[in-house]
Design an enzyme around this catalytic site. Structure first.
Site, PDB file in Angstrom:
ATOM      1  N   ASP A 198       0.821  -1.227   0.000  1.00 19.77           N
ATOM      2  CA  ASP A 198       0.000   0.000   0.000  1.00 19.77           C
ATOM      3  C   ASP A 198       0.848   1.267   0.000  1.00 19.77           C
ATOM      4  OD1 ASP A 198      -2.362  -1.654   0.283  1.00 19.77           O
ATOM      5  OD2 ASP A 198      -1.882  -1.812   2.412  1.00 19.77           O
ATOM      6  N   LYS A 217       2.685   2.305  -5.121  1.00 23.31           N
ATOM      7  CA  LYS A 217       3.473   1.858  -6.286  1.00 23.31           C
ATOM      8  C   LYS A 217       2.725   2.035  -7.591  1.00 23.31           C
ATOM      9  CE  LYS A 217       3.757  -2.220  -4.413  1.00 23.31           C
ATOM     10  NZ  LYS A 217       3.151  -1.894  -3.123  1.00 23.31           N
ATOM     11  N   GLY A 270      -3.497  -4.582  -4.479  1.00 17.85           N
ATOM     12  CA  GLY A 270      -4.347  -3.611  -5.162  1.00 17.85           C
ATOM     13  C   GLY A 270      -3.585  -2.334  -5.443  1.00 17.85           C
ATOM     14  N   HIS A 271      -3.491  -1.951  -6.717  1.00 20.05           N
ATOM     15  CA  HIS A 271      -2.806  -0.721  -7.104  1.00 20.05           C
ATOM     16  C   HIS A 271      -3.830   0.273  -7.644  1.00 20.05           C
ATOM     17  CE1 HIS A 271       1.355  -2.846  -7.632  1.00 20.05           C
ATOM     18  NE2 HIS A 271       0.927  -2.811  -6.388  1.00 20.05           N
ATOM     19  N   GLN A 314       2.514  -5.601  -3.335  1.00 19.31           N
ATOM     20  CA  GLN A 314       2.689  -5.707  -1.888  1.00 19.31           C
ATOM     21  C   GLN A 314       4.031  -5.091  -1.482  1.00 19.31           C
ATOM     22  OE1 GLN A 314       1.667  -9.994  -1.698  1.00 19.31           O
ATOM     23  NE2 GLN A 314      -0.202  -9.345  -0.669  1.00 19.31           N
TER      24      GLN A 314
END
Length: 442
Positions: free
Chosen positions: A35, A38, A62-63, A242
């Protein structure tokens, strides 16, 4: 001189390294518990990249990328897909979740972003099946790790147990039948123990048939594509998911993910021997983590709520509120030793704006002893007392047009991070939008 990225009207220009040779392979890696932001950096760098590559993790990552107020969240598809010139690869190291993949494709189609012939899935990637998600739920009930329940851990476990189903196996009905039968025999007792009804053979087989048809036009030998790109001198961007502190070997075990999201997972995850010329380590200017596990600098009072509220700290995958606290330099030093970043990118500088005092943990103490190394024993980590250095806060950074024009208090904060970690800060983010990135000129 190290390479930096320059954002100019949405275009990222690569600065030649020593000798005038442009960097061909860049890796973006998270240095905390995920988080870190990135996705936003990958989106910016992808404007110049020929290929953007996911090599590890799955839909538990999740991006988030915000473009002109529109929010895109990617769990499986590489963030570079928003740039039409870029080819995106989902390589063999990814725990491939077809349901998440097709959902993201639908969102991209609604945004009129074409994916055909520029988005490829490895034939060797292992599939996350519906039974894996049920198993994840069962294990979480029994063990209380605090997973995302996306089935990623069970998928990787089945790969090690030689029970997994790969993308290529979808096109061999006999293989599918045998594997599903075995999976049901092995997993049904655990599911029933957790009071979860196992899926039927017919349901799983039908699911595999449906996926095989819908996925077929995206399946490719991604390792061969990547090797050809390397041989041609293409610009390749490796999108880490991650963070180092969640790595199954290097992280706060057992409160970790099930793969190697740091740089040491790149070659095995891609299926090609790769040594990035540039590694950008991404970190927030504070710390967050989701789920259970030790968190020495966690703030459970007003500061934690302020960081969560201002930073929008709710999981992109689960929407769970993230635990928030001050920056943890002992953990970051450990992460840098593993990931070996050549430069740093610091995100969410705007979230700390307006605070009178900002703290940074620069050491741990347990009893009368000072710890100089990040402990492997989480029972020790749970007992440490963080020791802080305080900094004066800074004002609003929204609208600041250059790195050098940041408030001097923010520059002092960033200089301290550089000195402690021994890695130069190459840029920062000062807002959630794509254009709110500031590069640092050499």
């Amino acid at each position: 001189m190290v390479d930096f990225w320059l954002v100019r009207c949405g275009v990222v220009k690569m600065v030649p390294s020593q000798g005038g040779i442009c960097v061909a392979v860049t890796a973006v890696v998270g240095l905390q518990w995920g988080d870190e932001g990135k996705g936003k950096l990958v989106d910016a760098l992808a404007a110049r990249a020929d290929y953007v590559v996911r090599y590890a993790s799955g839909s538990n990552a999740g991006h988030t990328v915000i473009v002109n107020g529109r929010r895109f969240v990617f769990h499986i598809v590489p963030s570079g897909i928003l740039h039409q010139r870029t080819t995106c690869l989902i390589c063999r190291g990814v725990a491939f979740d077809p349901e998440s993949f097709f959902s993201e494709l639908k969102s991209l189609q609604e945004a009129k972003i074409a994916c055909e012939r520029r988005l490829w899935v490895s034939r060797r990637a292992h599939l996350v099946l519906p039974i894996h998600k049920l198993e994840d739920e069962a294990l979480d009930r029994l063990l209380g790790i605090g997973t995302t329940k996306r089935g990623v851990g069970p998928c990787y476990a089945d790969r090690a147990y030689r029970l997994g189903i790969r993308v290529i196996d979808l096109y061999s009905p006999a293989t599918i039948r045998q594997r599903i039968k075995t999976l049901l025999e092995v997993k049904s007792p655990l599911l029933r123990k957790a009071q979860i009804e196992p899926p039927s053979f017919d349901r799983l087989f039908s699911w595999c048939e449906d996926v095989s048809q819908r996925l077929q036009s995206f399946v490719a030998d991604t390792a061969a594509i990547l090797q050809k790109a390397l041989n041609s001198g293409a610009e390749i961007l490796l999108e880490g998911a991650q963070g180092v502190m969640l790595d199954i070997d290097h992280g706060t075990y057992p409160y970790v993910t099930s793969c190697h999201p740091a740089t040491d997972g790149i070659s095995s995850g891609c299926g090609v021997s790769l040594l990035p010329q540039r590694v950008i380590g991404v970190l927030k200017c504070y710390t967050t983590r989701v789920g259970a596990g030790p968190f020495p600098t966690e703030e459970e009072g007003d500061i934690g709520e302020i960081l969560r509220g201002r930073g929008g700290e709710f999981g992109a995958t689960t929407s769970r509120p993230r635990r928030c606290g001050w920056l943890d330099l002992p953990a970051l030093k450990y992460a840098c030793r593993i990931a070996a970043p050549t430069q740093l990118f610091v995100t969410k500088l705007d979230v700390l704006a307006g605070l009178q005092k900002i703290k940074v943990c620069n050491a741990y103490r347990i009893g009368q002893d000072m710890l100089t190394e990040f402990p492997a024993d989480i029972s020790v980590l749970e007992k440490v007392e963080p020791l802080f250095k305080e900094f004066c806060g800074w004002g609003d950074v929204k609208g600041v047009g250059a790195f050098s024009r940041l408030p001097f208090q923010a520059l002092e904060f960033l200089a301290f991070i550089e000195e402690e970690l021994g890695v130069e800060v190459g840029g920062v983010s000062v807002g959630s939008e794509r254009m709110e990135l500031l590069e640092r000129r050499s």
